[in-house]
Design an enzyme around this catalytic site. Structure first.
Site, short mmCIF file in Angstrom:
data_model
loop_
_atom_site.label_atom_id
_atom_site.label_comp_id
_atom_site.label_asym_id
_atom_site.label_seq_id
_atom_site.Cartn_x
_atom_site.Cartn_y
_atom_site.Cartn_z
N ASN A 1 0.82 -1.21 0.00
CA ASN A 1 0.00 0.00 0.00
C ASN A 1 0.86 1.26 0.00
OD1 ASN A 1 -3.08 -0.33 0.15
ND2 ASN A 1 -2.28 -2.04 1.38
N HIS B 1 23.90 -1.02 9.78
CA HIS B 1 25.32 -0.80 10.01
C HIS B 1 25.77 -1.59 11.23
CE1 HIS B 1 24.05 2.77 7.72
NE2 HIS B 1 25.23 2.63 7.15
N THR C 1 11.66 -7.39 15.56
CA THR C 1 13.09 -7.49 15.83
C THR C 1 13.61 -8.93 15.75
OG1 THR C 1 12.68 -7.69 18.20
CG2 THR C 1 13.06 -5.46 17.34
N LYS C 2 12.68 -9.89 15.60
CA LYS C 2 13.08 -11.29 15.44
C LYS C 2 12.07 -12.00 14.55
CE LYS C 2 10.93 -12.60 19.80
NZ LYS C 2 11.13 -13.13 21.13
N LYS D 1 -1.37 -13.97 19.94
CA LYS D 1 -2.23 -15.14 19.79
C LYS D 1 -1.91 -15.84 18.48
CE LYS D 1 -6.04 -12.48 17.81
NZ LYS D 1 -7.44 -12.10 17.94
#
Length: 177
Positions: free
Chosen positions: A65, A95, A142-143, A160
């Site tokens: 979008n 970096h 982040t993972k 969930k």
């Protein structure tokens, strides 16, 4: 000279082509000039910005979008029937903070089939978002996100599970978008 041409192609992409209210013209430019691989039925709405030519692969019936920032320097693979909401940021480069001179590094991002990514979410480099996952609006990933997991927050955490009976198309194409 080659660097100037490359930068000009990217400038045209981000400041002219992305503002043209025609899916056909934008997709032509993205496929032929930017060398993006975009599957049938998929679209990239207006005002999206890219960090590099090449490095983007989108499956069938997926949508990015408007207003998204898509970094393709480290390669981005998007599956089939993926819905990426407005103003999402997907990064494939960062970096190395351990180097004094902030050495750049590229890390591929993979987004599998039937994933939804909510408005203003951010996906960091090197992550894998698996089949059917949902990323809530404004979440920072982040993972890796496991299949059918719904995640939210900063950093994103499991909320969930989503059922995995997917049989829909994420195809979305409005006039003048």
């Amino acid at each position: 000279m080659r660097k100037i041409i490359s930068e000009f192609r990217l400038y045209l992409c981000n400041h002219l082509i992305s503002h043209i209210p025609s899916h056909s013209i934008r997709l032509f430019y993205y496929r032929k000039i930017m060398n993006f691989k975009i599957g049938k039925g998929s679209t990239i709405c207006m005002n999206c910005k890219f960090d590099a030519a090449k490095g983007l692969e989108i499956g069938l019936d997926s949508v990015i979008n408007s207003g998204c920032r898509i970094d393709t320097r480290g390669n981005l693979k998007i599956g089939n029937n993926v819905s990426i909401s407005e103003e999402v940021i997907i990064l494939t480069a960062d970096h190395d903070e351990l180097f004094d001179h902030a050495q750049a590094r590229n890390k591929e991002v993979v987004i599998e089939d039937y994933v939804w990514i909510g408005t203003r979410a951010m996906v960091l480099p090197g992550l894998h978002i698996k089949y059917g996952a949902v990323i809530a609006a404004s979440a920072t990933i982040t993972k890796d996100v496991e299949s059918c997991n719904v995640v939210a927050g900063i950093p994103a955490k499991f909320i969930k599970m989503r059922t995995n009976n997917f049989n829909y198309s994420a195809r979305y194409r409005r006039l003048f978008q």
